[in-house]
Write an enzyme that holds these catalytic residues in place. Structure first.
Site, short mmCIF file in Angstrom:
data_model
loop_
_atom_site.label_atom_id
_atom_site.label_comp_id
_atom_site.label_asym_id
_atom_site.label_seq_id
_atom_site.Cartn_x
_atom_site.Cartn_y
_atom_site.Cartn_z
N LEU A 29 2.85 5.90 3.94
CA LEU A 29 1.97 6.42 2.91
C LEU A 29 0.63 6.81 3.52
CD1 LEU A 29 1.97 6.89 -0.14
CD2 LEU A 29 0.97 4.63 -0.43
N ARG B 220 13.49 -13.08 4.66
CA ARG B 220 12.38 -13.21 3.69
C ARG B 220 12.24 -12.05 2.72
NH1 ARG B 220 11.29 -11.32 8.35
NH2 ARG B 220 9.92 -9.55 8.66
N CYS C 162 -15.70 -4.45 3.27
CA CYS C 162 -16.83 -5.39 3.25
C CYS C 162 -16.43 -6.70 3.92
CB CYS C 162 -17.27 -5.69 1.82
SG CYS C 162 -18.02 -4.34 0.92
N ASP D 163 1.70 -4.08 6.54
CA ASP D 163 1.61 -4.96 7.70
C ASP D 163 0.73 -4.39 8.82
OD1 ASP D 163 3.11 -2.88 8.53
OD2 ASP D 163 4.78 -4.06 9.32
N GLY E 107 8.21 -8.33 3.04
CA GLY E 107 8.13 -9.73 2.62
C GLY E 107 7.26 -9.95 1.40
N LYS F 66 14.23 1.15 2.88
CA LYS F 66 13.81 -0.01 2.07
C LYS F 66 13.39 0.41 0.66
CE LYS F 66 12.18 -3.17 5.61
NZ LYS F 66 11.01 -3.86 6.18
N CYS G 60 4.86 -9.78 12.36
CA CYS G 60 5.87 -10.81 12.16
C CYS G 60 6.94 -10.74 13.25
CB CYS G 60 6.52 -10.65 10.80
SG CYS G 60 5.35 -10.83 9.46
ZN ZN Z 1 -17.22 -2.20 1.22
#
Ligand code: ZN
Length: 253
Positions: free
Chosen positions: A107, A70, A173, A127, A38, A83, A186
């Site tokens: 990945l 979407r 962080c 996601d 999306g 995809k 989703c």
């Molecule tokens: Zn950091």
């Protein structure tokens, strides 16, 4: 740039903030897009149409009928196709000058390291938290700017972690590992289709600004979008000195 390129990208070149130099920066760039769903769909389409030289499109999923509401990079006749490959076909029709490299698997590991090390900018359009944290770590390791987006239900968010500079906060962080909120997928919670278009397009905006060296990136600011009320606000945040990924203690390890 040749005459065709000067014409094709003239509406960018007309903008004094971009001009020929900025457009050349876009053409000379390599952008890694993690996720061709999306968010990755509009991001990839805008980046290809804007002339990004090389797009690395990483996604291990195949096109499913429930994606088409979407994920505008994919068409019904591409259902069942990987995809990343479906995306490559669509992008070739938009701008054949953009080289699209396909990574048709999740990945991680060496593949992630290699892809991030080659990228001028990385777009996190995935996601799941595990990939988000792995991408953040790789971007920190190779000092790459990371443009992160997320959308679920009617809520969207965007921020930029420009890890080229040590003083900037990283993804960890802001969203420390272990404190991850329950992952909202989703498939379970639902997602308002055009909101993914808004968030993915904003990620393309931030990436192009970085590539063209213009404007003020969304660094140290989290943009929150509520599509139901159509309220948008930005929340400022800083670097966490105790961050397990980019903090002082982590840096000394
Ligand atoms: Zn950091």
């Amino acid at each position: 740039m040749n005459d065709d390129q000067l014409l094709r990208y003239s509406r960018h070149i007309l903008l004094p903030e971009i001009d020929v130099e900025g457009q050349q920066g876009i053409i000379d760039s390599t952008v890694l897009i993690v996720g061709a769903g999306g968010l990755g769909s509009p991001a990839a389409m805008y980046l290809a149409s804007a002339g990004v030289g090389t797009l690395i499109l990483a996604d291990g999923d195949t096109v499913d009928l429930t994606n088409l509401q979407r994920q505008i990079l994919h068409r019904e006749d591409q259902a069942g196709m990987l995809k990343a490959e479906s995306g490559r076909q669509t992008l070739a029709g938009i701008n054949p000058a953009t080289q699209v490299e396909v990574i048709a698997q999740r990945l991680e590991g060496e593949l992630l390291e290699e892809a991030v090390s080659r990228a001028s900018v990385v777009l996190d359009c995935c996601d799941n938290f595990a990939t988000r944290h792995a991408v953040n770590r790789a971007c920190l390791r190779y000092r790459k700017p990371l443009v992160s987006g997320a959308a679920v239900r009617f809520d969207g968010q965007v921020s930029v972690y420009d890890l080229r500079y040590v003083e900037n906060p990283c993804y960890h962080c802001l969203f420390p590992e272990g404190e991850d909120l329950a992952e909202m997928r989703c498939a379970v919670t639902g997602i308002f289709a055009p909101l993914t278009g808004v968030v993915g397009s904003l990620q393309a905006c931030e990436a192009l600004k970085i590539l063209a060296s213009c404007g003020e990136p969304l660094v140290g600011r989290l943009l929150l979008i509520d599509a139901l009320s159509m309220n948008m606000r930005t929340v400022r945040y800083g670097r966490d000195p105790g961050c397990a990924v980019c903090g002082e203690a982590a840096a000394q390890r």
